[in-house]
Scaffold this active site. Structure first.
Site, mmCIF file in Angstrom:
data_model
loop_
_atom_site.group_PDB
_atom_site.id
_atom_site.type_symbol
_atom_site.label_atom_id
_atom_site.label_comp_id
_atom_site.label_asym_id
_atom_site.label_seq_id
_atom_site.Cartn_x
_atom_site.Cartn_y
_atom_site.Cartn_z
ATOM 1 N N GLY B 238 0.777 -1.259 -0.080
ATOM 2 C CA GLY B 238 0.028 0.020 0.067
ATOM 3 C C GLY B 238 0.724 1.302 0.035
ATOM 4 O O GLY B 238 1.937 1.177 -0.553
ATOM 5 N N SER B 239 0.329 2.154 0.636
ATOM 6 C CA SER B 239 1.130 3.618 0.357
ATOM 7 C C SER B 239 2.187 3.542 1.386
ATOM 8 O O SER B 239 2.292 3.038 2.335
ATOM 9 C CB SER B 239 0.278 4.841 0.844
ATOM 10 O OG SER B 239 -0.065 4.724 2.346
ATOM 11 N N ARG B 240 3.200 4.560 0.954
ATOM 12 C CA ARG B 240 4.412 4.464 1.691
ATOM 13 C C ARG B 240 4.463 5.008 2.975
ATOM 14 O O ARG B 240 4.993 4.427 4.001
ATOM 15 C CB ARG B 240 5.558 5.369 0.802
ATOM 16 C CG ARG B 240 6.910 5.439 1.349
ATOM 17 C CD ARG B 240 7.869 5.609 0.068
ATOM 18 N NE ARG B 240 8.916 6.093 0.406
ATOM 19 C CZ ARG B 240 9.891 6.561 -0.559
ATOM 20 N NH1 ARG B 240 9.528 6.634 -1.719
ATOM 21 N NH2 ARG B 240 11.251 7.012 0.021
ATOM 22 N N GLU B 260 5.498 -3.835 0.536
ATOM 23 C CA GLU B 260 5.684 -3.288 -0.698
ATOM 24 C C GLU B 260 5.098 -1.663 -0.798
ATOM 25 O O GLU B 260 4.111 -1.543 -0.588
ATOM 26 C CB GLU B 260 4.640 -4.065 -1.566
ATOM 27 C CG GLU B 260 5.218 -3.722 -3.100
ATOM 28 C CD GLU B 260 4.461 -4.489 -4.086
ATOM 29 O OE1 GLU B 260 4.081 -5.855 -3.859
ATOM 30 O OE2 GLU B 260 3.735 -3.881 -5.104
ATOM 31 N N CYS B 297 1.729 -1.272 -9.413
ATOM 32 C CA CYS B 297 3.005 -1.098 -8.456
ATOM 33 C C CYS B 297 4.066 -0.992 -9.562
ATOM 34 O O CYS B 297 4.977 -0.340 -9.382
ATOM 35 C CB CYS B 297 3.248 -2.186 -7.454
ATOM 36 S SG CYS B 297 1.866 -2.868 -6.700
ATOM 37 N N GLU B 389 6.340 9.501 -6.578
ATOM 38 C CA GLU B 389 5.559 8.551 -7.337
ATOM 39 C C GLU B 389 4.192 9.078 -7.801
ATOM 40 O O GLU B 389 3.538 9.778 -6.638
ATOM 41 C CB GLU B 389 5.454 7.253 -6.556
ATOM 42 C CG GLU B 389 4.502 6.185 -7.686
ATOM 43 C CD GLU B 389 4.324 5.077 -6.356
ATOM 44 O OE1 GLU B 389 4.329 3.834 -7.084
ATOM 45 O OE2 GLU B 389 3.960 5.141 -5.062
#
Lengths: 528, 528
Positions: B238-240, B260, B297, B389
């Site tokens: 998911g989100s960083r 991830e 991704c 991103e």
């Protein structure tokens, strides 16, 4: 503050004067006196220079045939054996460990054998787990990661030394340069090892910065080192507090760090085993705890028993043997004071002192062989307290009411490197074994039967690891080839990459017959 | 606040009313309107109950034959295929992804195939890497770790779903129960999947709490969940920002967490490749970026080119295609606003907007297909900024002066899941390829030649992973069997353990002919 009498650091292939803020000296634990050589406490300038040189070396190593890296490890192993006398003398002076058999006949051969095992694995490339999916056109293997910082512990001046031990061998065999941070209790031993490494680097033509050595840094610079963008990963064996401080900063920077922190290594002995071979078990246990003055990561620091006559007899006999034996020398003043503090803490939690205890010996680094006792009720009231590690020649007997209570106590254990169960050889207490093993197995990296945990064989099947806080990750081992190499590697897939551009290990035709590869689900030696 | 109209959570094998503090609804991105079903935001009470039930299930699973766990995965795969219509309808309503081919003909079959691949691996036991050292008397293998929490992403409602996707399949196949935290953008899809899982659990007789589902928690409870002593490990995609928050707390607790996080997936195209097959490359690239509205991704978010006519022609053609194509639907209002913000940020750093940009479309979740351009000088002045991103249908062209500048730019990249190089098929620019690949390979988990990165094959050689911050550890992959299973396992050595007490995989005689084991350094199917 550095002066010409201060030992130089090894950076970029040169022994050069350290940029240092202070000096330190090691202690001869047999005399509790400072040894003469002065070693530098490096500033960030040294770390920075080492990281730069390691970065270049890492790039260069990627183009070096793996056979050449293997040659270095073999050559280094030969050199260590040739330099045995000087190495053993230095290590004896700095650690107080016996010259023979321990240092010269056990630990040094183990170290050179470990380097040779890493060399063989490096040469074969088996560790890289080359995997080929011909249908999908994808191939993968493990590859070098970049500079690896190694922090070695105090208790193995050779076999876990940051510039010669297991982490070093694994990191190099995986194709990475190493920045070694010496353990402050044996800097001269480390210096002598690094001299041999330097010569072996020259002889085999590896990049000069493949092996670098710094003796000590501030805590702040150590943290900066492991989290620096140029660092690839870190291997650390040592105290839990210092390790967790490094882990926090490395984790935050997304840098892999492999730690071996602490372990009480519970040993369960059933009443039936004691009835059957109580005297032998006293022998085995006493030998295991007092060998090397108990200064092993896998020292059996806790024995779990079921109350009754067999347990009492075992404890009495161990107590007598502990009381009668001359306490061995400990590695340093810090180890003896830490042991004394741990014993005090355990007594504070309510453990009964059966023998030993008190203050450290004054004229050398030593502490009375110490046996403590508590019961299952007390343990279950304060499981955290009773798991305080007493590193050295001490052990805690935990006497439980029955196997249910023993199982409950085990379920409260933190992660450990090892756990042992001694049971009757005729299988009459198999149910008890199963109950104990079911609880114990998830808590430990290595489960033993009828054997003390202090020996750590260099075997492909060895796991010198375990769930947190024994280590930082339950899937990795620091001893054993090939598994220990993978820690210092990155997995890379090659997807549709043109055949001649693939790494040699992944090409259809291999240059060596000995590499195991997984091709379409089957392990094979064959070329495609 | 929970009411009878709020969907129940799945805890300990029962669909039961949530202990909830609030409710939430998913959005139909094609209409930008809330969907009817109310889902609970659970309190800690639900998490606590799930952890307790998972702990019991984990103990029970340790005694379940692995064939039975494999049967569950196979049965679940069959059920997903049988429930295809309802699943596709729900996922379409919640994600806006095309019913066909994407959801029904690509992603759902991929999901069931992944479950079957995990089943086969579970059945064979190959993933456990059974290793036997007959001389030392030590045997080792990977074993289950305990309850695994899975947090799935928004962009694959089936294939990465927390209750059906890759992490789920890997965790179950390794013998662990899963506590699934649904992605808030497709809770109904997740509920339907979990219903099938529940039935498959019943049909195969696994512990009821093998699969549990909670829809949403507070950030605080999510952090508490991953760091709870009862939790074994966590898989997160998911989100960083959210991932790093979980990582910090899991790391501190010594709990493995596999993440991830983010990736711009650089694609390098050489001038010679553009000259040779520019039109084809425009096609490939545009298809890759606009497919699924760029919500992969492994979406190629950055293209690196060498300045000159071929690059300009390529960029012009891509710009025209982007401008002409109807923007696809994005997954949620959050994705469209995030994309808009990222494009604004890139423009703020000096990127030139070639087409697209602006504000999100008002009446559905969508954003203009967006192409941005910058040059190597600007990139090198602010490499961090230009690696922002932009998740969705946007890409940044980085036009460098020459290959030296391009190599310098690559050396400033963060870790990525993938990196691609397109070069001339006649090999005339092989030197340039080698220069680029040398810099790019250490930065990526998967290196591609002449192929866009958006396809992620379920292959034993796949690495869907990469150096931080693409993931949290460079040695693990979340896609691909067997490698993805090892993440949710603990290594255990059995030292001198009596033969009948060994796990079946480590006994002399195996019950199956198909398990690969390493015996004394050789991989073999044979019994000892």
């Amino acid at each position: 503050m550095s002066s010409s009498s201060t030992c130089p650091v090894l950076i970029a292939g040169e022994w050069r004067e350290a940029a240092s803020i202070a000096t330190f000296q090691a202690t001869d634990p047999n005399r509790r006196q400072l040894l003469a050589p002065l070693f530098p406490v490096s500033t960030w300038e040294d770390c920075d220079a080492a990281l730069d040189a390691a970065t270049s070396a890492a790039r260069e190593l990627r183009t070096v045939p793996r056979g050449k890296i293997a040659d270095f490890l073999d050559r280094y192993a030969d050199r260590l054996e040739a330099a045995k006398d000087a190495l053993v003398e230095a290590a004896f002076a700095e650690t107080g460990l016996a010259r023979s058999p321990r240092l010269g006949d056990v630990e040094l051969p183990r170290t050179s054998n470990q380097l040779r095992a890493a060399a063989a694995e490096c040469r074969s490339g088996n560790w890289a787990m080359a995997t080929i999916d011909t249908k999908a056109g994808i191939r993968s293997c493990f590859e070098s990661l970049g500079p690896v910082c190694v922090f070695g512990p105090n208790n193995f001046p050779f076999a876990f030394n940051s510039v010669a031990g297991g982490d070093f061998a694994a990191a190099i065999a995986a194709g990475n340069p190493v920045i070694a941070k010496a353990n402050s209790s044996h800097p001269e031993t480390t210096r002598l090892l690094a001299e041999q490494a330097t010569e072996a680097v020259k002889e085999t033509g590896l990049p000069p910065a493949t092996v670098q050595l710094i003796y000590r840094t501030s805590h702040e610079d150590g943290a900066r080192l492991v989290s620096d963008p140029r660092n690839g990963a870190t291997g650390y064996t040592g105290s839990r507090a210092a390790g967790l401080a490094l882990k926090a900063i490395a984790d935050k920077a997304g840098k892999p760090i492999y730690l071996e922190l602490s372990s009480v290594n519970p040993v369960v002995i059933t009443p039936a085993a004691l009835k059957e071979r109580g005297n032998d078990l006293v022998d085995e246990f006493v030998t295991s705890v007092l060998m090397g003055t108990g200064q092993f990561c896998t020292n059996p620091g806790m024995v779990m028993l079921i109350e009754g006559e067999p347990a009492n007899s075992f404890i009495d006999a161990v107590k007598d043997r502990f009381a009668a034996a001359e306490p061995g020398t400990l590695l340093s003043p810090a180890v003896s004071s830490s042991l004394s503090n741990s014993v005090k803490a355990l007594c504070g939690f309510g453990a009964k002192l059966l023998t030993g205890g008190g203050e450290p010996v004054a004229d050398r680094c030593a502490y009375a062989n110490t046996l403590l006792r508590t019961d299952g009720d007390a343990f279950l009231r304060n499981p955290e307290g009773f798991q305080t590690e007493a590193f050295g020649n001490a052990s805690l007997m935990v006497v439980c009411k029955n196997f249910d209570q023993l199982a409950a106590a085990i379920s409260m254990l933190e992660g450990n490197l090892t756990g042992c169960v001694y049971s009757s050889s005729d299988g009459s207490d198999e149910d008890a074994y199963q109950q104990v093993a079911f609880e114990l197995t998830p808590k430990v990296g290595r489960l033993l039967n009828d054997k003390m945990p202090t020996g750590v064989a260099v075997s492909p099947a060895m796991n010198h690891g375990g769930p947190y806080p024994a280590t930082g990750h339950p899937g990795f081992t620091s001893v054993g080839v090939p598994a220990s190499l993978v820690r210092f590697a990155k997995l890379t897939s090659y997807d549709n990459v043109r055949p001649h551009r693939l790494p040699e290990l992944l090409q259809d035709k291999k240059s060596t017959e000995k590499t195991w590869r997984n091709i379409d689900g089957n392990w094979t030696h064959a070329s495609l």
